[in-house]
Design a protein around this motif. Structure first.
Motif, PDB file in Angstrom:
ATOM      1  N   ASP A  18       1.148  -1.135  -0.184  1.00  0.00           N
ATOM      2  CA  ASP A  18      -0.058   0.191   0.094  1.00  0.00           C
ATOM      3  C   ASP A  18       1.259   1.065   0.342  1.00  0.00           C
ATOM      4  N   LYS A  19       1.304   1.512  -0.835  1.00  0.00           N
ATOM      5  CA  LYS A  19       1.819   3.107  -1.509  1.00  0.00           C
ATOM      6  C   LYS A  19       1.413   4.765  -0.855  1.00  0.00           C
ATOM      7  N   LEU A  20      -0.352   4.290  -1.180  1.00  0.00           N
ATOM      8  CA  LEU A  20      -0.643   5.638  -0.568  1.00  0.00           C
ATOM      9  C   LEU A  20      -0.884   5.063   1.492  1.00  0.00           C
ATOM     10  N   ALA A  21      -0.121   4.423   1.829  1.00  0.00           N
ATOM     11  CA  ALA A  21      -0.485   4.423   3.507  1.00  0.00           C
ATOM     12  C   ALA A  21      -0.066   5.483   4.220  1.00  0.00           C
ATOM     13  N   THR A  22      -0.664   5.748   5.554  1.00  0.00           N
ATOM     14  CA  THR A  22      -0.115   6.971   5.839  1.00  0.00           C
ATOM     15  C   THR A  22       0.890   6.952   7.550  1.00  0.00           C
ATOM     16  N   HIS A  23       0.410   5.477   7.919  1.00  0.00           N
ATOM     17  CA  HIS A  23       1.140   4.815   8.743  1.00  0.00           C
ATOM     18  C   HIS A  23       0.274   5.492   9.697  1.00  0.00           C
ATOM     19  N   GLU A  24      -0.549   6.016  10.041  1.00  0.00           N
ATOM     20  CA  GLU A  24      -1.306   7.047  11.177  1.00  0.00           C
ATOM     21  C   GLU A  24      -2.124   7.033  12.629  1.00  0.00           C
ATOM     22  N   VAL A  25      -2.040   7.035  13.477  1.00  0.00           N
ATOM     23  CA  VAL A  25      -2.177   5.733  13.987  1.00  0.00           C
ATOM     24  C   VAL A  25      -3.787   6.834  14.678  1.00  0.00           C
ATOM     25  N   LYS A  26      -5.024   6.360  14.927  1.00  0.00           N
ATOM     26  CA  LYS A  26      -5.581   7.415  15.742  1.00  0.00           C
ATOM     27  C   LYS A  26      -5.871   6.578  16.814  1.00  0.00           C
ATOM     28  N   VAL A  27      -6.608   8.038  18.043  1.00  0.00           N
ATOM     29  CA  VAL A  27      -6.898   7.207  19.132  1.00  0.00           C
ATOM     30  C   VAL A  27      -8.185   7.510  19.046  1.00  0.00           C
ATOM     31  N   GLU A  28      -9.062   6.747  19.727  1.00  0.00           N
ATOM     32  CA  GLU A  28     -10.681   6.820  19.830  1.00  0.00           C
ATOM     33  C   GLU A  28     -10.600   6.733  21.842  1.00  0.00           C
ATOM     34  N   PHE A  29     -11.779   7.637  22.493  1.00  0.00           N
ATOM     35  CA  PHE A  29     -12.163   7.284  23.502  1.00  0.00           C
ATOM     36  C   PHE A  29     -13.584   7.276  23.578  1.00  0.00           C
ATOM     37  N   GLU A  30     -13.960   6.362  24.316  1.00  0.00           N
ATOM     38  CA  GLU A  30     -14.873   6.261  24.288  1.00  0.00           C
ATOM     39  C   GLU A  30     -15.636   6.423  26.109  1.00  0.00           C
ATOM     40  N   TYR A  31     -17.045   6.186  26.200  1.00  0.00           N
ATOM     41  CA  TYR A  31     -17.245   7.128  27.454  1.00  0.00           C
ATOM     42  C   TYR A  31     -18.303   6.423  27.840  1.00  0.00           C
ATOM     43  N   LYS A  32     -17.917   5.642  29.145  1.00  0.00           N
ATOM     44  CA  LYS A  32     -19.104   4.583  29.648  1.00  0.00           C
ATOM     45  C   LYS A  32     -19.978   4.562  30.960  1.00  0.00           C
ATOM     46  N   LYS A  33     -20.664   4.123  31.768  1.00  0.00           N
ATOM     47  CA  LYS A  33     -20.976   4.348  32.369  1.00  0.00           C
ATOM     48  C   LYS A  33     -20.784   3.662  33.381  1.00  0.00           C
ATOM     49  N   VAL A  34     -20.457   3.798  34.664  1.00  0.00           N
ATOM     50  CA  VAL A  34     -20.235   3.439  36.159  1.00  0.00           C
ATOM     51  C   VAL A  34     -20.518   2.455  36.714  1.00  0.00           C
ATOM     52  N   ASP A  35     -22.044   2.517  36.451  1.00  0.00           N
ATOM     53  CA  ASP A  35     -22.936   1.060  37.178  1.00  0.00           C
ATOM     54  C   ASP A  35     -23.103   0.296  35.726  1.00  0.00           C
ATOM     55  N   ASP A  36     -23.092   0.531  34.414  1.00  0.00           N
ATOM     56  CA  ASP A  36     -22.921  -0.447  33.843  1.00  0.00           C
ATOM     57  C   ASP A  36     -22.098  -0.091  32.244  1.00  0.00           C
ATOM     58  N   PRO A  37     -20.897  -0.522  32.841  1.00  0.00           N
ATOM     59  CA  PRO A  37     -19.703  -0.266  31.639  1.00  0.00           C
ATOM     60  C   PRO A  37     -20.578  -0.915  30.119  1.00  0.00           C
ATOM     61  N   SER A  38     -21.077  -2.025  30.321  1.00  0.00           N
ATOM     62  CA  SER A  38     -21.693  -1.895  28.256  1.00  0.00           C
ATOM     63  C   SER A  38     -21.794  -1.048  27.850  1.00  0.00           C
ATOM     64  N   LYS A  39     -22.471   0.219  28.144  1.00  0.00           N
ATOM     65  CA  LYS A  39     -23.231   0.638  28.153  1.00  0.00           C
ATOM     66  C   LYS A  39     -22.667   2.348  27.419  1.00  0.00           C
ATOM     67  N   VAL A  40     -22.109   2.892  26.295  1.00  0.00           N
ATOM     68  CA  VAL A  40     -21.356   3.644  25.955  1.00  0.00           C
ATOM     69  C   VAL A  40     -22.031   5.276  25.890  1.00  0.00           C
ATOM     70  N   VAL A  41     -22.184   6.101  26.150  1.00  0.00           N
ATOM     71  CA  VAL A  41     -22.154   7.544  26.498  1.00  0.00           C
ATOM     72  C   VAL A  41     -22.119   8.731  25.476  1.00  0.00           C
ATOM     73  N   PRO A  42     -22.734   8.559  24.621  1.00  0.00           N
ATOM     74  CA  PRO A  42     -23.168   9.888  23.355  1.00  0.00           C
ATOM     75  C   PRO A  42     -22.421  10.979  24.302  1.00  0.00           C
ATOM     76  N   PRO A  43     -21.936  11.597  23.287  1.00  0.00           N
ATOM     77  CA  PRO A  43     -21.120  12.911  22.780  1.00  0.00           C
ATOM     78  C   PRO A  43     -22.800  13.954  23.292  1.00  0.00           C
ATOM     79  N   GLU A  44     -23.791  13.709  23.138  1.00  0.00           N
ATOM     80  CA  GLU A  44     -24.679  14.771  23.761  1.00  0.00           C
ATOM     81  C   GLU A  44     -25.187  14.830  24.807  1.00  0.00           C
ATOM     82  N   GLN A  45     -24.458  13.622  25.541  1.00  0.00           N
ATOM     83  CA  GLN A  45     -25.264  13.472  27.390  1.00  0.00           C
ATOM     84  C   GLN A  45     -24.249  13.130  28.006  1.00  0.00           C
ATOM     85  N   ARG A  46     -22.892  13.696  27.396  1.00  0.00           N
ATOM     86  CA  ARG A  46     -21.962  14.093  28.272  1.00  0.00           C
ATOM     87  C   ARG A  46     -22.556  15.792  28.619  1.00  0.00           C
TER      88      ARG A  46
END
Length: 689
Positions: free
Chosen positions: A258-286
């Motif tokens: 892949d000659k067009l590869a940028t080799h860039e590493v993207k970091v993404e964060f997810e915010y979850k509830k303490v009482d229910d770690p399986s649910k992700v908090v969407p941005p509009e609720q933060r």
């Protein structure tokens, strides 16, 4: 074409007189190209050498002359191959003519760029300028140089001239050296070019500008002197910290195909509830939360915008003050330069008149600055006049940020004069220390200053860039040893140390260094063995040094203590005095220790608590001396003795008198109002009572 594209032509003297310094020139020029590959990968760089037996340039073929000048690398986009060329410069056999090299370099820039990229065409001349240049066919050398400077200015060229001269060069033909300096000064003045003299490899390393940073204004607007007097000014950065480059994450997971590869590493964060770690908090609720003590206070973006301070853009004069009122250590950030709006004659006259008036009266101006519309913070700074010594450069101001009241930290330290006489140097020791400082002076009288800030590069950055270039060619390359030139910056000068060896040996003989065994003991045990002010301590001067040299704060426990307990009051007191997470811990520690002492004295039966009270008093005394709070201890000790007299506890007063517990005198703390004689009288009174 890149917006900040620069064309740089290196003109390097490789004649016999430059052979000793050429290895350092190779390093400097290679470092310049290495940084170009990082910060200016679209720049054009060329190399012209002069002082060789051969001749290879277009002007010689077209009009003749310009002998012993070789175009080693034509102007082209910078690449790694140029580093290899600069690392192995040929050694010339004839004395070079730097004026011929300048003309050849100008011809190359004009042919390739013409009238384009004005102000971005730069010549860099590196020579010792110790040999005469050829006489012109018509006119004088000064006329010839003036004509060249005019053409250089007309085509928007700049020249950087680095003249390397060691001590041996200054012993040569002084008339030729003076003539060459005059000719180079003409070019410098007519084209506003930079000309510097260096005498060693360290200065050479910092003399060549490796990065070309275009000036950008941080403010364009009015300097408001009053509601009716406003001057149009521009503000630029004068100095800026050169920070370590940002190192980004690199991924090797992309396929090699892949000659067009940028080799860039993207970091993404997810915010979850303490009482229910399986649910992700969407941005509009933060919502952002801010700590206020133990609580977390949520503040919405709408509330934040409502309470945000929104000052108007502008620079307003608040008043003037004596320059002596603004100390150098008040300056908080980088320096800015304030100039009149270019091309505005009225603004230039106003700035010049104001700057010269402030200089004559030794005044500085205090101004309130908001550089951009919508800027959240307000800056208070000081304008210092900068009177120009050149006719073609107008007067200006230097701007420095000064602190608000909340930014000021008033650290109080005990004076050395308060120490016992046994800890102060005698006349012979003081003289030896003075001689040591004089011998190791980096800017001795009558000699050039070593490690000048303008010519001393950051060794950390230099070492990083060199290793980066090496690793780009050899991925498995190990970190090379420190370069000799960088060692001269980071390590003591061996020649200076050898020259100063008699003084260093004399200093060492007068100061005996040995291990202090009492440093291994805790401060609590040390205080039990030698109470402060006791006769036993005064009879042995060596013990005074040991006891006083130990700062009890260094041995305090690291955990945070909220209150002084009865079981370990001394340790708790020391820990509270150590805390710096609040302004009230010192006063609270002193108050708690007073309460503990009063309680121990009251509960004492036949003197069973007297020894513990003594330890607490000694700890309190030392703490009050270190924090410059002698009044608290003195008043409390007088109150304690009076209390014991009224409650028929005279035995405790006698116990204190036997242990020579003194009031804190003025010799121990400047804030004390008690003299040494008054402190001794207190003991006599205590015995009488």
């Amino acid at each position: 074409m890149a917006r900040n594209k620069e064309a740089l032509l290196l003109l390097i003297d490789v004649g016999p007189s430059m052979h000793t310094v050429l290895p350092e020139v190779e390093k400097v020029c290679s470092m310049l190209v290495q940084k170009k590959l990082i910060f200016g990968k679209y720049d054009d760089v060329g190399v012209v050498i002069f002082g060789t037996e051969d001749t290879d340039n277009e002007l010689t073929n077209e009009v003749g002359g310009y002998e012993h000048v070789v175009v080693l690398n034509h102007l082209k986009v910078v690449d790694g191959d140029l580093i290899k060329v600069l690392e192995q410069l040929p050694r010339g056999t004839v004395d070079g003519d730097f004026l011929d090299a300048i003309v050849v370099g100008m011809d190359m820039l004009i042919k390739k760029f013409g009238q384009t990229i004005k102000g971005k065409k730069r010549l860099c001349l590196i020579t010792d300028a110790t040999h005469p240049i050829k006489d012109p066919f018509e006119g004088t050398k000064q006329d010839q140089v003036s004509t060249i400077a005019e053409q250089m200015f007309a085509h928007g060229m700049k020249m950087e001239c680095i003249v390397y001269r060691g001590q041996q060069d200054m012993d040569g033909n002084t008339s030729v050296i003076e003539e060459n300096d005059i000719l180079l000064d003409i070019i410098s003045k007519m084209t506003s070019s930079r000309k510097v003299h260096v005498e060693n490899s360290t200065s050479l390393l910092g003399a060549l500008r490796t990065r070309n940073i275009s000036p950008v204004t941080i403010y364009r607007g009015e300097l408001e002197l009053s509601s009716e007097v406003k001057v149009l000014v521009w503000v630029y950065k004068k100095t800026s910290e050169e920070k370590f480059p940002t190192l980004k994450k690199y991924s090797d997971k992309a396929p090699e195909t892949d000659k067009l590869a940028t080799h860039e590493v993207k970091v993404e964060f997810e915010y979850k509830k303490v009482d229910d770690p399986s649910k992700v908090v969407p941005p509009e609720q933060r919502i952002k939360g801010y700590r206020y003590g133990p609580q977390v206070v949520p503040i919405s973006s709408a509330e934040w915008e409502a309470v945000k301070f929104k000052p108007e853009k502008g620079v307003k004069l608040l008043g003037f003050t004596d320059a002596s009122n603004i100390m150098r250590h008040y300056y908080m950030k980088d320096v800015n330069v304030v100039i009149a709006q270019p091309g505005n004659m009225k603004a230039a006259l106003a700035v010049s008149a104001l700057a010269r008036g402030m200089k004559e009266m030794n005044k500085v101006a205090i101004v309130r600055c908001v550089w951009r519309q919508g800027q959240a913070n307000v800056v208070i700074g000081v304008l210092s006049p900068n009177i120009s010594e050149r006719d073609d450069v107008p007067d200006s101001f230097y701007f420095n940020v000064v602190p608000f009241a909340e930014d000021v930290r008033e650290f109080q330290f005990p004076s050395f004069s308060n120490l016992p006489s046994s800890m102060l140097p005698n006349n012979e020791q003081q003289e030896a220390a003075d001689n040591l400082v004089k011998m190791l002076e980096l800017s001795p009288t009558g000699k050039a200053e070593c490690l000048q800030p303008d010519f001393t590069p950051n060794p950390v950055l230099e070492r990083f860039y060199r290793y980066l270039e090496l690793k780009s060619r050899h991925l498995d390359a190990a970190v090379p040893p420190l370069d000799d030139t960088l060692k001269k910056i980071t390590e003591p000068d061996s020649d200076l140390l050898s020259h100063s060896k008699p003084v260093i040996d004399g200093f060492r003989k007068l100061f005996e260094l040995k291990e202090n065994p009492k440093l291994k003991k805790s401060s609590r045990r040390l205080l039990r063995e030698k109470p402060s002010g006791s006769n036993e301590e005064r009879d042995d001067p060596g013990n005074i040094v040991d006891a006083e040299a130990v700062n009890f704060i260094e041995h305090a426990s690291s955990f945070k203590v909220e209150k002084i307990g009865e079981s370990t009051p001394v340790q708790d007191f020391e820990s509270m005095m150590l805390r710096r997470d609040g302004a009230d811990w010192v006063s609270k520690a002193i108050a708690d220790m007073k309460s503990i002492i009063m309680q121990l004295v009251t509960d004492s039966f036949e003197g069973d608590n007297f020894q513990k009270v003594l330890e607490c008093l000694i700890a309190l005394r030392k703490g009050c001396i270190l924090e410059q709070e002698p009044k608290h201890f003195n008043e409390f000790l007088l109150k304690l003795c009076k209390f014991c007299t009224e409650k028929d506890l005279a035995s405790f007063n006698e116990f204190l008198a036997s242990k020579n517990v003194l009031l804190i005198s003025k010799s121990e703390a400047e804030e004390s109002e008690i003299t040494e004689d008054e402190a001794k009288i207190f003991l006599v009174k205590a015995e009488q009572k």
